[in-house]
Design a protein around this motif. Structure first.
Motif, short mmCIF file in Angstrom:
data_model
loop_
_atom_site.label_atom_id
_atom_site.label_comp_id
_atom_site.label_asym_id
_atom_site.label_seq_id
_atom_site.Cartn_x
_atom_site.Cartn_y
_atom_site.Cartn_z
N ILE A 28 2.64 -1.26 -6.01
CA ILE A 28 3.18 -2.43 -6.71
C ILE A 28 2.06 -3.45 -6.99
CG2 ILE A 28 4.88 -4.32 -6.65
CD1 ILE A 28 6.18 -1.50 -6.66
N LYS A 29 1.33 -3.82 -5.95
CA LYS A 29 0.25 -4.79 -6.11
C LYS A 29 -1.02 -4.16 -6.68
CE LYS A 29 0.59 -8.62 -4.48
NZ LYS A 29 0.87 -9.86 -5.18
N GLU A 30 -1.07 -2.82 -6.69
CA GLU A 30 -2.18 -2.03 -7.23
C GLU A 30 -3.50 -2.28 -6.51
OE1 GLU A 30 -2.19 -2.44 -11.50
OE2 GLU A 30 -0.24 -1.47 -11.66
N PHE A 31 -3.43 -2.48 -5.18
CA PHE A 31 -4.64 -2.56 -4.36
C PHE A 31 -5.10 -1.13 -4.10
CE2 PHE A 31 -2.84 -6.60 -2.15
CZ PHE A 31 -3.12 -7.35 -3.28
N ILE A 32 -6.35 -0.85 -4.37
CA ILE A 32 -6.89 0.49 -4.14
C ILE A 32 -7.29 0.61 -2.68
CG2 ILE A 32 -8.71 2.12 -4.77
CD1 ILE A 32 -8.82 0.60 -7.50
N PRO A 33 -6.73 1.59 -1.94
CA PRO A 33 -7.06 1.73 -0.52
C PRO A 33 -8.51 2.17 -0.33
CG PRO A 33 -5.08 2.98 -1.08
CD PRO A 33 -5.70 2.53 -2.36
N CYS A 34 -9.14 1.60 0.68
CA CYS A 34 -10.50 2.02 1.04
C CYS A 34 -10.41 3.26 1.94
CB CYS A 34 -11.24 0.89 1.74
SG CYS A 34 -10.60 0.53 3.40
N GLU A 35 -11.54 3.76 2.35
CA GLU A 35 -11.58 4.97 3.18
C GLU A 35 -10.84 4.79 4.50
OE1 GLU A 35 -14.86 7.92 5.30
OE2 GLU A 35 -15.55 6.34 3.97
N LEU A 36 -11.08 3.68 5.19
CA LEU A 36 -10.40 3.45 6.47
C LEU A 36 -8.91 3.23 6.29
CD1 LEU A 36 -13.04 1.26 8.35
CD2 LEU A 36 -12.44 3.65 8.78
N CYS A 37 -8.50 2.63 5.17
CA CYS A 37 -7.07 2.49 4.87
C CYS A 37 -6.41 3.86 4.76
CB CYS A 37 -6.85 1.71 3.58
SG CYS A 37 -7.18 -0.05 3.69
N TRP A 38 -7.11 4.80 4.14
CA TRP A 38 -6.57 6.15 4.01
C TRP A 38 -6.38 6.80 5.37
CZ3 TRP A 38 -3.74 7.82 0.41
CH2 TRP A 38 -3.94 7.43 -0.92
N TYR A 39 -7.34 6.62 6.27
CA TYR A 39 -7.20 7.20 7.61
C TYR A 39 -5.98 6.62 8.32
CZ TYR A 39 -12.00 8.88 6.97
OH TYR A 39 -13.13 9.49 6.50
N GLN A 40 -5.79 5.31 8.18
CA GLN A 40 -4.63 4.67 8.81
C GLN A 40 -3.32 5.20 8.21
OE1 GLN A 40 -5.57 0.23 9.44
NE2 GLN A 40 -7.30 1.04 8.28
N ARG A 41 -3.30 5.39 6.90
CA ARG A 41 -2.11 5.93 6.24
C ARG A 41 -1.84 7.36 6.71
NH1 ARG A 41 -1.52 4.32 0.05
NH2 ARG A 41 -1.58 2.08 0.28
N ILE A 42 -2.89 8.16 6.81
CA ILE A 42 -2.74 9.54 7.25
C ILE A 42 -2.08 9.61 8.62
CG2 ILE A 42 -4.07 11.55 8.04
CD1 ILE A 42 -6.01 10.92 5.64
N LEU A 43 -2.34 8.62 9.45
CA LEU A 43 -1.76 8.59 10.79
C LEU A 43 -0.38 7.93 10.82
CD1 LEU A 43 -5.03 7.74 12.70
CD2 LEU A 43 -3.78 9.91 12.78
N MET A 44 -0.14 6.93 9.97
CA MET A 44 1.14 6.20 10.01
C MET A 44 2.26 6.94 9.28
SD MET A 44 2.84 3.60 11.12
CE MET A 44 1.69 2.34 11.65
#
Length: 138
Positions: A28-44
């Motif tokens: 929605i806000k169109e923030f592009i996830p950084c590398e560490l954000c992706w790792y957190q998403r992969i776990l959450m």
């Protein structure tokens, strides 16, 4: 409903809110996830599914699978938050291509950033899992 069921339900609720929150920021806000954000998403993200199933089956034994995921996610979120907030800390891990991990899309009240929100989510789920008492077999 016993305490274990309540703890599972609350942990599931936290995982769903964290998952939907991260999707809101990126889609929605169109923030592009950084590398560490992706790792957190992969776990959450899987936690929303795993804890959801555990909640409906009242399976407290899943805590032994959930805790390692939340603890690893907690450390990644803490590292990411420190990278954003502690001067000089960001230089420890060089950024990959794309969005720098030290970038702050949000900064509410001067300390609440996206990794901070993830850190709080992983903390709540970890504490709720630790509160669950193992069921004794008859």
């Amino acid at each position: 409903m016993n305490k274990n069921q309540i703890y599972l339900y609350l942990a599931w609720l936290v995982a769903i809110i964290a998952t939907l929150g991260s999707l809101y920021f990126s889609e929605i806000k169109e923030f592009i996830p950084c590398e560490l954000c992706w790792y957190q998403r992969i776990l959450m993200y899987p936690l929303a599914l795993i804890i959801g199933i555990a909640t409906f089956k009242n399976d407290v034994a899943t805590k032994k699978y959930i805790l390692p995921i939340t603890i690893i996610g907690w450390f990644i979120s803490l590292f990411h938050y420190l990278e954003q907030k502690v001067p000089g800390f960001a230089k420890i891990k060089p950024c990959a291509d794309g969005v720098p991990c030290s970038a702050e899309y949000i900064n509410w009240f001067g300390f609440i950033t996206i990794p901070f929100l993830a850190l709080i989510g992983f903390t709540f789920i970890t504490v709720l899992m630790l509160l669950i008492k193992s069921q004794k077999s008859n």
